[in-house]
Design a protein around this motif. Structure first.
Motif, PDB file in Angstrom:
ATOM      1  N   UNK A  91      36.645  62.328  74.360  1.00  0.00           N
ATOM      2  CA  UNK A  91      35.732  62.941  75.347  1.00  0.00           C
ATOM      3  C   UNK A  91      34.335  63.101  74.738  1.00  0.00           C
ATOM      4  N   UNK A  92      34.313  63.630  73.510  1.00  0.00           N
ATOM      5  CA  UNK A  92      33.024  63.881  72.844  1.00  0.00           C
ATOM      6  C   UNK A  92      32.297  62.553  72.610  1.00  0.00           C
ATOM      7  N   UNK A  93      33.051  61.557  72.121  1.00  0.00           N
ATOM      8  CA  UNK A  93      32.422  60.260  71.852  1.00  0.00           C
ATOM      9  C   UNK A  93      31.872  59.657  73.142  1.00  0.00           C
ATOM     10  N   UNK A  94      32.587  59.842  74.237  1.00  0.00           N
ATOM     11  CA  UNK A  94      32.105  59.288  75.510  1.00  0.00           C
ATOM     12  C   UNK A  94      30.810  59.962  75.946  1.00  0.00           C
ATOM     13  N   UNK A  95      30.738  61.306  75.786  1.00  0.00           N
ATOM     14  CA  UNK A  95      29.491  61.954  76.212  1.00  0.00           C
ATOM     15  C   UNK A  95      28.342  61.622  75.271  1.00  0.00           C
ATOM     16  N   UNK A  96      28.636  61.435  73.976  1.00  0.00           N
ATOM     17  CA  UNK A  96      27.569  61.035  73.040  1.00  0.00           C
ATOM     18  C   UNK A  96      27.092  59.620  73.399  1.00  0.00           C
ATOM     19  N   UNK A  97      28.038  58.756  73.734  1.00  0.00           N
ATOM     20  CA  UNK A  97      27.690  57.367  74.081  1.00  0.00           C
ATOM     21  C   UNK A  97      26.796  57.335  75.325  1.00  0.00           C
ATOM     22  N   UNK A  98      27.159  58.150  76.302  1.00  0.00           N
ATOM     23  CA  UNK A  98      26.380  58.211  77.550  1.00  0.00           C
ATOM     24  C   UNK A  98      24.951  58.701  77.247  1.00  0.00           C
ATOM     25  N   UNK A 102      22.159  57.520  49.870  1.00  0.00           N
ATOM     26  CA  UNK A 102      21.677  56.899  51.108  1.00  0.00           C
ATOM     27  C   UNK A 102      20.166  57.043  51.263  1.00  0.00           C
ATOM     28  N   UNK A 103      19.573  56.020  51.873  1.00  0.00           N
ATOM     29  CA  UNK A 103      18.134  56.103  52.150  1.00  0.00           C
ATOM     30  C   UNK A 103      17.899  56.460  53.616  1.00  0.00           C
ATOM     31  N   UNK A 104      18.977  56.429  54.404  1.00  0.00           N
ATOM     32  CA  UNK A 104      18.848  56.787  55.825  1.00  0.00           C
ATOM     33  C   UNK A 104      19.243  58.267  56.001  1.00  0.00           C
ATOM     34  N   UNK A 105      18.681  58.921  57.042  1.00  0.00           N
ATOM     35  CA  UNK A 105      19.007  60.346  57.231  1.00  0.00           C
ATOM     36  C   UNK A 105      20.432  60.585  57.731  1.00  0.00           C
ATOM     37  N   UNK A 106      21.012  61.669  57.248  1.00  0.00           N
ATOM     38  CA  UNK A 106      22.330  62.127  57.716  1.00  0.00           C
ATOM     39  C   UNK A 106      22.133  63.509  58.334  1.00  0.00           C
ATOM     40  N   UNK A 107      22.631  63.683  59.531  1.00  0.00           N
ATOM     41  CA  UNK A 107      22.611  65.005  60.171  1.00  0.00           C
ATOM     42  C   UNK A 107      24.046  65.472  60.299  1.00  0.00           C
ATOM     43  N   UNK A 108      24.322  66.646  59.720  1.00  0.00           N
ATOM     44  CA  UNK A 108      25.689  67.176  59.717  1.00  0.00           C
ATOM     45  C   UNK A 108      25.903  68.068  60.935  1.00  0.00           C
ATOM     46  N   UNK A 109      27.079  67.934  61.532  1.00  0.00           N
ATOM     47  CA  UNK A 109      27.440  68.737  62.712  1.00  0.00           C
ATOM     48  C   UNK A 109      28.736  69.484  62.424  1.00  0.00           C
ATOM     49  N   UNK A 110      28.810  70.740  62.868  1.00  0.00           N
ATOM     50  CA  UNK A 110      30.080  71.463  62.922  1.00  0.00           C
ATOM     51  C   UNK A 110      30.194  72.099  64.291  1.00  0.00           C
ATOM     52  N   UNK A 111      31.354  71.948  64.887  1.00  0.00           N
ATOM     53  CA  UNK A 111      31.577  72.530  66.215  1.00  0.00           C
ATOM     54  C   UNK A 111      31.471  74.047  66.157  1.00  0.00           C
ATOM     55  N   UNK A 112      32.113  74.637  65.155  1.00  0.00           N
ATOM     56  CA  UNK A 112      32.132  76.098  65.019  1.00  0.00           C
ATOM     57  C   UNK A 112      30.979  76.551  64.125  1.00  0.00           C
ATOM     58  N   UNK A 113      30.655  77.840  64.240  1.00  0.00           N
ATOM     59  CA  UNK A 113      29.646  78.406  63.342  1.00  0.00           C
ATOM     60  C   UNK A 113      30.343  78.765  62.032  1.00  0.00           C
ATOM     61  N   UNK A 116      29.551  73.963  69.540  1.00  0.00           N
ATOM     62  CA  UNK A 116      30.637  73.144  70.083  1.00  0.00           C
ATOM     63  C   UNK A 116      30.229  71.683  70.141  1.00  0.00           C
ATOM     64  N   UNK A 117      30.780  70.963  71.120  1.00  0.00           N
ATOM     65  CA  UNK A 117      30.526  69.517  71.192  1.00  0.00           C
ATOM     66  C   UNK A 117      29.062  69.205  71.501  1.00  0.00           C
ATOM     67  N   UNK A 118      28.353  70.175  72.076  1.00  0.00           N
ATOM     68  CA  UNK A 118      26.923  69.972  72.361  1.00  0.00           C
ATOM     69  C   UNK A 118      26.136  69.736  71.062  1.00  0.00           C
TER      70      UNK A 118
END
Ligand code: DQA
Length: 144
Positions: free
Chosen positions: A29-36, A91-102, A127-129
């Motif tokens: 579900x999350x991957x689909x909304x990110x793809x959209x 890495x020379x490209x940026x990485x942005x880290x995500x966690x659903x929970x605080x 969350x997934x946002x």
């Protein structure tokens, strides 16, 4: 612009796993909304998930040259994986880290983010946002 979204250990269980903490959406579900969201912005996006630390390292090392940036939630590995930390460090490209929970409002052992210390920035608690926020942050980072 082409980005890779990497999810680590246990995130394949989203939807079933502690929904009161991680929500009811599945990883698909999350991957689909990110793809959209990416499609609307004209961003190419690929997804990868593994529960195996070395496979996550391999994916990043072998695939890094195909992408402008990486969005990653390594799950529990974020807290202690020196292997992923060292991999991200080269890495020379940026990485942005995500966690659903605080993670900072949870157990003390979740407060340290080893991988986050070598990321461009960390988004947690939304969350997934958070993944959508990370796409916007990546676009802003890459476009200046
Ligand atoms: C998580 C937080 C981690 O502490 C935990 O081990 C996870 C999920 C999150 O997205 O909130 O697996 O990364």
């Amino acid at each position: 612009m082409k980005i890779l979204v990497v999810n680590g250990v246990n995130l394949n269980m989203l939807g079933q796993r502690e929904p009161e903490i991680y929500g009811t959406e599945t990883l698909k579900d999350i991957e689909e909304s990110v793809k959209k969201h990416c499609n609307n912005k004209g961003i190419d996006v690929d997804f990868y998930q593994s529960n195996v630390e070395g496979e996550l390292v391999d994916c990043i090392l072998y695939e890094k040259d195909r992408y402008d940036g990486i969005i990653a939630n390594f799950g529990a590995y974020s807290h202690y994986s020196l292997a992923l930390h060292d991999c991200l460090s080269m890495l020379k490209i940026p990485v942005i880290e995500v966690h659903l929970s605080n993670v900072h409002a949870r157990e003390e052992y979740r407060h340290k983010l080893l991988t986050g210390s070598v990321s461009k920035g960390i988004i947690c608690g939304f969350g997934s946002y958070g993944y959508i926020m990370a796409v916007n942050a990546m676009e802003n980072t890459l476009n200046g």
